[in-house]
Design a protein around this motif. Structure first.
Motif, mmCIF file in Angstrom:
data_model
loop_
_atom_site.group_PDB
_atom_site.id
_atom_site.type_symbol
_atom_site.label_atom_id
_atom_site.label_comp_id
_atom_site.label_asym_id
_atom_site.label_seq_id
_atom_site.Cartn_x
_atom_site.Cartn_y
_atom_site.Cartn_z
ATOM 1 N N GLY A 320 55.803 42.380 30.033
ATOM 2 C CA GLY A 320 55.074 41.114 30.104
ATOM 3 C C GLY A 320 53.863 41.169 31.016
ATOM 4 O O GLY A 320 54.010 41.366 32.225
ATOM 5 N N PRO A 321 52.643 40.985 30.473
ATOM 6 C CA PRO A 321 51.424 40.991 31.280
ATOM 7 C C PRO A 321 51.423 39.967 32.410
ATOM 8 O O PRO A 321 51.057 40.287 33.543
ATOM 9 N N LEU A 322 51.834 38.720 32.119
ATOM 10 C CA LEU A 322 51.814 37.693 33.157
ATOM 11 C C LEU A 322 52.781 38.034 34.284
ATOM 12 O O LEU A 322 52.491 37.799 35.459
ATOM 13 N N LYS A 323 53.940 38.590 33.937
ATOM 14 C CA LYS A 323 54.921 38.984 34.947
ATOM 15 C C LYS A 323 54.323 40.031 35.898
ATOM 16 O O LYS A 323 54.464 39.935 37.122
ATOM 17 N N SER A 324 53.643 41.031 35.331
ATOM 18 C CA SER A 324 53.079 42.088 36.171
ATOM 19 C C SER A 324 51.898 41.581 36.991
ATOM 20 O O SER A 324 51.717 41.985 38.145
ATOM 21 N N ASP A 325 51.095 40.681 36.405
ATOM 22 C CA ASP A 325 49.996 40.081 37.169
ATOM 23 C C ASP A 325 50.530 39.340 38.392
ATOM 24 O O ASP A 325 49.988 39.444 39.498
ATOM 25 N N ALA A 326 51.605 38.557 38.183
ATOM 26 C CA ALA A 326 52.193 37.786 39.287
ATOM 27 C C ALA A 326 52.802 38.721 40.330
ATOM 28 O O ALA A 326 52.663 38.498 41.541
ATOM 29 N N ALA A 327 53.469 39.773 39.864
ATOM 30 C CA ALA A 327 54.126 40.707 40.795
ATOM 31 C C ALA A 327 53.105 41.406 41.690
ATOM 32 O O ALA A 327 53.288 41.486 42.913
ATOM 33 N N GLU A 329 50.143 40.408 42.421
ATOM 34 C CA GLU A 329 49.525 39.400 43.279
ATOM 35 C C GLU A 329 50.401 39.131 44.502
ATOM 36 O O GLU A 329 49.911 39.082 45.637
ATOM 37 N N LEU A 330 51.707 38.973 44.289
ATOM 38 C CA LEU A 330 52.626 38.684 45.390
ATOM 39 C C LEU A 330 52.777 39.877 46.327
ATOM 40 O O LEU A 330 52.909 39.712 47.541
ATOM 41 N N ILE A 331 52.739 41.077 45.770
ATOM 42 C CA ILE A 331 52.806 42.273 46.614
ATOM 43 C C ILE A 331 51.567 42.361 47.492
ATOM 44 O O ILE A 331 51.649 42.639 48.688
ATOM 45 N N ASN A 332 50.404 42.086 46.918
ATOM 46 C CA ASN A 332 49.164 42.128 47.694
ATOM 47 C C ASN A 332 49.119 41.018 48.751
ATOM 48 O O ASN A 332 48.619 41.224 49.855
ATOM 49 N N LEU A 333 49.660 39.837 48.426
ATOM 50 C CA LEU A 333 49.704 38.741 49.396
ATOM 51 C C LEU A 333 50.665 39.047 50.544
ATOM 52 O O LEU A 333 50.530 38.507 51.637
ATOM 53 N N SER A 334 51.646 39.916 50.267
ATOM 54 C CA SER A 334 52.634 40.275 51.295
ATOM 55 C C SER A 334 52.170 41.437 52.161
ATOM 56 O O SER A 334 52.978 42.102 52.805
ATOM 57 N N GLU A 335 50.859 41.696 52.120
ATOM 58 C CA GLU A 335 50.245 42.736 52.951
ATOM 59 C C GLU A 335 50.766 44.122 52.616
ATOM 60 O O GLU A 335 50.858 44.996 53.471
ATOM 61 N N GLN A 336 51.114 44.342 51.334
ATOM 62 C CA GLN A 336 51.504 45.679 50.884
ATOM 63 C C GLN A 336 50.469 46.201 49.894
ATOM 64 O O GLN A 336 50.767 47.025 49.033
ATOM 65 N N SER A 337 49.259 45.706 49.983
ATOM 66 C CA SER A 337 48.203 46.050 49.039
ATOM 67 C C SER A 337 48.022 47.562 48.953
ATOM 68 O O SER A 337 48.010 48.260 49.964
ATOM 69 N N GLY A 338 47.922 48.044 47.700
ATOM 70 C CA GLY A 338 47.719 49.473 47.491
ATOM 71 C C GLY A 338 48.991 50.285 47.380
ATOM 72 O O GLY A 338 48.939 51.494 47.188
ATOM 73 N N SER A 339 50.160 49.616 47.472
ATOM 74 C CA SER A 339 51.421 50.355 47.475
ATOM 75 C C SER A 339 52.048 50.493 46.096
ATOM 76 O O SER A 339 52.847 51.394 45.862
ATOM 77 N N THR A 340 51.703 49.584 45.169
ATOM 78 C CA THR A 340 52.391 49.530 43.882
ATOM 79 C C THR A 340 51.396 49.387 42.732
ATOM 80 O O THR A 340 50.438 48.619 42.815
ATOM 81 N N PHE A 341 51.685 50.128 41.661
ATOM 82 C CA PHE A 341 50.854 50.129 40.452
ATOM 83 C C PHE A 341 51.743 49.716 39.282
ATOM 84 O O PHE A 341 52.824 50.260 39.096
ATOM 85 N N PHE A 342 51.289 48.735 38.488
ATOM 86 C CA PHE A 342 52.106 48.228 37.373
ATOM 87 C C PHE A 342 51.503 48.585 36.022
ATOM 88 O O PHE A 342 50.284 48.579 35.839
ATOM 89 N N ILE A 343 52.390 48.869 35.071
ATOM 90 C CA ILE A 343 52.045 48.895 33.656
ATOM 91 C C ILE A 343 53.075 48.000 32.970
ATOM 92 O O ILE A 343 54.278 48.124 33.212
ATOM 93 N N ALA A 344 52.602 47.055 32.136
ATOM 94 C CA ALA A 344 53.507 46.091 31.499
ATOM 95 C C ALA A 344 53.435 46.243 29.984
ATOM 96 O O ALA A 344 52.351 46.395 29.412
#
Length: 493
Positions: A320-327, A329-344
């Motif tokens: 799901g594209p929207l699910k990965s977009d939200a995930a 976004e929340l990871i980056n807001l939690s100051e973990q930016s750059g740690s996770t890469f998604f493919i949906a």
């Protein structure tokens, strides 16, 4: 007579009287029917006319079988076994007889079992062409994001900045804006004869079709190509768009180009959840419609918030594209930016793009992939099987796969539920130190014993699936819950 004549599986479908999904066309390369083997009422069996095979996502334990096996199982209750010692020759002769293939072609009766004409293959345009057209579509003023959809996105953890960046839009379900496009309504009226001759089009409202004509006129005026772009089809000499009302969610390639569109449909207020299935997400397609694209419609999605792919980045596969977009976004807001890469993926079974992507990951120094499908991958055999497909594709290029699990508290509740059911049916499953492994083992054992689990019985007697708590089922749901907990903690301090 040898098995020299290839019978179209559509003839078998019609001979058996299998019910075709009203949203599909039997003239398409693939379509869905109600499975005759597992009591399915929601069209879970896929008919692949290119491969001349069938497969039900609910009950097919192996890869899809052919048209003879479908007929043999439906009529005789046994698989069709090829070879000199099998029953394939007898089954084939019986099927030919029932379809009158033993008679001269000119003498065959024109019955309901006669095969419908196959839809002409329509190739997908290049990503560059599709991206340019979809990019202009997102600029169509009547499709601007509605306030209810904006509020929905904010509630998921998005910011106004990320909402604007990701270019979510709304295909409105009221058509007041059509008053500005009177020529589109006139086109719809002029083509009413052709529309009524098409089984799929005649089910559409005039306003819905007029909306599609209006958008196409706008895009052609902007110099866009519509031929070969999923979602567009032709009525007479006019192009139209399959305008499904709801929130429009772009699907992007790794370079950020929009290569597909999904719609998150708004559930009607009078919808009865207990008695009806509601397909929330739909990929925009024109398959089965005149000159509609027949291939390459669903695409993998790469969120714009993804970091650069490096060896120290955790690569996650989800649905799901929207699910990965939200995930992301929340990871980056939690100051973990750059740690996770998604493919949906557009559905757990749409894995065609994974092999090429996994090869690219390997070249970038990635060693493993994380399966971040919803948490029912531990309790739902069908989601678990989709995870196995991901694992096989990763293994082929030398990558490992790790199942990412979360919400241990709910997992303990589910373990108790399944352990009681196992005890009731004399199924012994030793526990481990990992609660997620335990529930997966028990779910597999119950599935093998044909014992239904994780279904809730409503007061009216209707059963609903209850594989995992909805508030933490998806990675986006879980991250949002954790983010809110963290925010509350900061507010308290």
């Amino acid at each position: 007579m040898g098995l020299s004549r290839q019978i179209d599986i559509r003839e078998v479908v019609m001979l058996l009287g299998l019910k075709v999904n009203p949203k599909d066309s039997i003239n398409s390369d693939t379509f869905n029917v109600q499975c005759p083997f597992c009591g399915d009422k929601k069209y879970h069996m896929n008919i692949n006319c290119t491969k001349n095979a069938y497969a039900c996502v609910l009950c097919s334990k192996e890869k899809g079988q052919g048209y003879l096996d479908l007929y043999s199982r439906a009529v005789h209750g046994v698989h069709c076994i090829p070879g000199p010692n099998g029953n394939g020759k007898e089954i084939y002769k019986e099927l030919c007889d029932r379809l009158h293939y033993m008679q001269p072609v000119q003498c065959r009766p024109q019955s309901a079992s006669a095969c419908a004409p196959v839809q002409t293959r329509v190739a997908r345009a290049s990503d560059e062409v599709v991206g340019r057209t979809y990019g202009q579509l997102l600029n169509f003023q009547p499709f601007r994001l509605s306030e209810p959809h904006r509020q929905n996105l904010l509630a998921r953890g998005f910011t106004d900045e990320s909402i604007q960046r990701n270019q979510y839009r709304t295909i409105p379900k009221d058509y007041k804006w059509l008053s500005q496009y009177k020529s589109a309504k006139q086109i719809c009226n002029d083509l009413s004869g052709l529309i009524q001759k098409n089984k799929m089009l005649k089910k559409r409202s005039p306003d819905e079709l007029a909306a599609g004509f209006a958008l196409c006129a706008y895009l052609q005026g902007a110099g866009c190509t519509l031929e070969g772009v999923p979602g567009f089809f032709k009525v007479g000499s006019f192009w139209c768009f399959n305008a499904i009302p709801g929130m429009l969610v772009p699907t992007r390639s790794m370079d950020g180009r929009v290569v597909a569109l999904q719609v998150r449909r708004d559930k009607p207020k009078n919808w009865n959840d207990s008695k009806n299935e509601f397909l929330r997400y739909m990929t925009i397609s024109s398959k089965g419609l005149p000159q509609g694209v027949t291939e390459g419609i669903s695409r993998a999605h790469f969120p714009l918030g993804n970091p650069r792919l490096t060896p120290n980045v955790q690569v996650c596969v989800t649905e799901g594209p929207l699910k990965s977009d939200a995930a992301i976004e929340l990871i980056n807001l939690s100051e973990q930016s750059g740690s996770t890469f998604f493919i949906a993926l557009h559905g757990t079974m749409n894995t065609k793009e994974l092999p090429a992507f996994f090869k690219y990951c390997k070249k970038q120094g990635i060693q493993r992939i994380w399966n971040v499908f919803d948490m029912d991958k531990t309790t739902n055999a069908h989601v678990a099987n989709a995870g196995k497909s991901v694992w096989k594709k990763a293994k082929e290029v030398g990558l490992g796969v790790v199942n990412k699990c979360w919400d241990e508290d709910y997992a303990k509740v589910k373990r108790l539920e399944l352990s009681l059911l196992c005890a009731e049916h004399d199924i012994l499953i030793p526990t481990t130190l990992n609660v997620f492994v335990d529930i997966a083992n028990m779910a597999r054992a119950l599935e093998a014993a044909d014992v239904r689990h994780s279904h809730k019985l409503l007061p009216d007697g209707t059963e609903v699936k209850d594989y995992w708590a909805p508030e933490t089922k998806g990675i986006d749901d879980f991250l949002l819950k954790e983010f809110k907990k963290k925010e509350k903690g900061l507010d308290a301090s």
